[in-house]
Design a protein around this motif. Structure first.
Motif, PDB file in Angstrom:
ATOM      1  N   PRO A   1      -4.724   1.236  -7.636  1.00 16.36           N
ATOM      2  CA  PRO A   1      -4.884   2.565  -7.027  1.00 16.36           C
ATOM      3  C   PRO A   1      -6.334   2.993  -6.860  1.00 16.36           C
ATOM      4  CG  PRO A   1      -4.037   2.722  -9.280  1.00 16.36           C
ATOM      5  CD  PRO A   1      -3.958   1.282  -8.889  1.00 16.36           C
ATOM      6  N   GLY A   2      -7.232   2.322  -7.578  1.00 18.97           N
ATOM      7  CA  GLY A   2      -8.659   2.640  -7.421  1.00 18.97           C
ATOM      8  C   GLY A   2      -9.189   2.223  -6.059  1.00 18.97           C
TER       9      GLY A   2
ATOM     10  N   TYR B   1       0.836  -1.198   0.000  1.00 18.77           N
ATOM     11  CA  TYR B   1       0.000   0.000   0.000  1.00 18.77           C
ATOM     12  C   TYR B   1       0.866   1.242   0.000  1.00 18.77           C
ATOM     13  CZ  TYR B   1      -4.147  -2.787   1.106  1.00 18.77           C
ATOM     14  OH  TYR B   1      -5.178  -3.688   1.065  1.00 18.77           O
ATOM     15  N   ILE B   2       0.381   2.277  -0.662  1.00 20.28           N
ATOM     16  CA  ILE B   2       1.028   3.584  -0.641  1.00 20.28           C
ATOM     17  C   ILE B   2       0.233   4.468   0.314  1.00 20.28           C
ATOM     18  CG2 ILE B   2       1.612   5.639  -1.973  1.00 20.28           C
ATOM     19  CD1 ILE B   2       1.897   3.811  -4.426  1.00 20.28           C
TER      20      ILE B   2
ATOM     21  N   GLN C   1      -4.912   6.081   1.635  1.00 21.77           N
ATOM     22  CA  GLN C   1      -4.223   4.792   1.535  1.00 21.77           C
ATOM     23  C   GLN C   1      -4.638   4.169   0.217  1.00 21.77           C
ATOM     24  OE1 GLN C   1      -4.321   1.560   4.736  1.00 21.77           O
ATOM     25  NE2 GLN C   1      -5.617   0.628   3.153  1.00 21.77           N
ATOM     26  N   LEU C   2      -3.670   3.841  -0.651  1.00 21.86           N
ATOM     27  CA  LEU C   2      -3.955   3.277  -1.957  1.00 21.86           C
ATOM     28  C   LEU C   2      -3.224   1.953  -2.120  1.00 21.86           C
ATOM     29  CD1 LEU C   2      -3.126   6.561  -2.290  1.00 21.86           C
ATOM     30  CD2 LEU C   2      -4.217   6.176  -4.492  1.00 21.86           C
TER      31      LEU C   2
END
Length: 236
Positions: free
Chosen positions: A151-152, A136-137, A145-146
């Motif tokens: 990324p969606g 996760y980014i 949090q993506l």
């Protein structure tokens, strides 16, 4: 050699005392001390989030390949309850990190929250973390949090007091929310079938007065009498 021997025992049998306390247990998945140690039916112990990642992917124990029960994530065998230690801890006077869920906020586990706080204090705009088997980014600029490869799939995050109302910690419900959810389930399961609003329904009170019964019978008698009069008139 000693290090290799130590690593070969990760996730293996632990002393009874350590198992009961949930202390000094190492996870064979992340190779760190267990956070919310969860013991599978086969006896192996991992971080709860590591078990969750395994259950979502291979569905088998990372050590012995024994199948993980379908309901284990909802009803895990935890050796340490998350609210025993983390509920009141925080940074800078009681702050913690949270991610948004359905109808409320969840607190990150201790390790993840600490890593996010470190990046936050350094002034970093993003941080990359492994959570439940996925990368996760953490976007600290936009507080999101993506999932790295999707990324969606994103959630809002926030830094707030550890004492705010929350659903639980890292997907594990606190006793209060667990009781609330149980009460809702019991309440809903105890309800009978709901009759559609456009369906005629008979009185449900069961306490109609004798006067109402007499009026109803008199109305029926009048209708019957009118019908008989009409029939006799037609015959003549």
């Amino acid at each position: 050699m000693a290090e290799a021997s130590r690593k070969s025992q990760l996730g293996g049998p632990h002393t009874k005392e350590a198992t009961e306390k949930g202390d000094n247990l190492e996870c064979a998945v992340c190779l760190q001390n267990c956070v919310h140690p969860a013991q599978l039916p086969c006896g192996h112990i991992f971080c709860f989030l590591c078990v969750k990642g395994i259950a979502n992917q291979s569905k088998k124990c990372a050590m012995c390949r024994q199948e993980i029960p379908k309901d284990f994530i909802e009803q895990p065998n935890l050796l340490e309850k998350p609210y025993q230690r983390e509920a009141s801890e925080g940074f800078d006077g009681g702050y913690q990190w949270f991610y948004e869920g359905k109808n409320g906020w969840w607190q990150y586990d201790e390790r993840t929250s600490r890593e996010i706080e470190t990046a936050y204090k350094r002034g970093e705009q993003t941080s990359e973390l492994l959570i439940a088997g996925f990368l996760y980014i953490i976007d600290l600029e936009n507080m999101l949090q993506l999932r790295r490869n999707e990324p969606g799939r994103r959630r809002k995050i926030k830094r707030d007091f550890a004492t705010i109302p929350k659903k639980g910690i890292a997907g594990l419900r606190t006793p209060e929310t667990l009781v609330d959810s149980t009460e809702v389930e019991v309440s809903e399961s105890s309800r009978g079938p709901v009759t559609p609003s456009n369906t005629p329904r008979s009185p449900t009170s069961g306490r109609e007065s004798p006067g109402e019964d007499r009026e109803l019978q008199e109305t029926i008698d009048r209708i019957t009498s009118l019908q008989l009069d009409t029939v006799l008139y037609d015959l003549h």
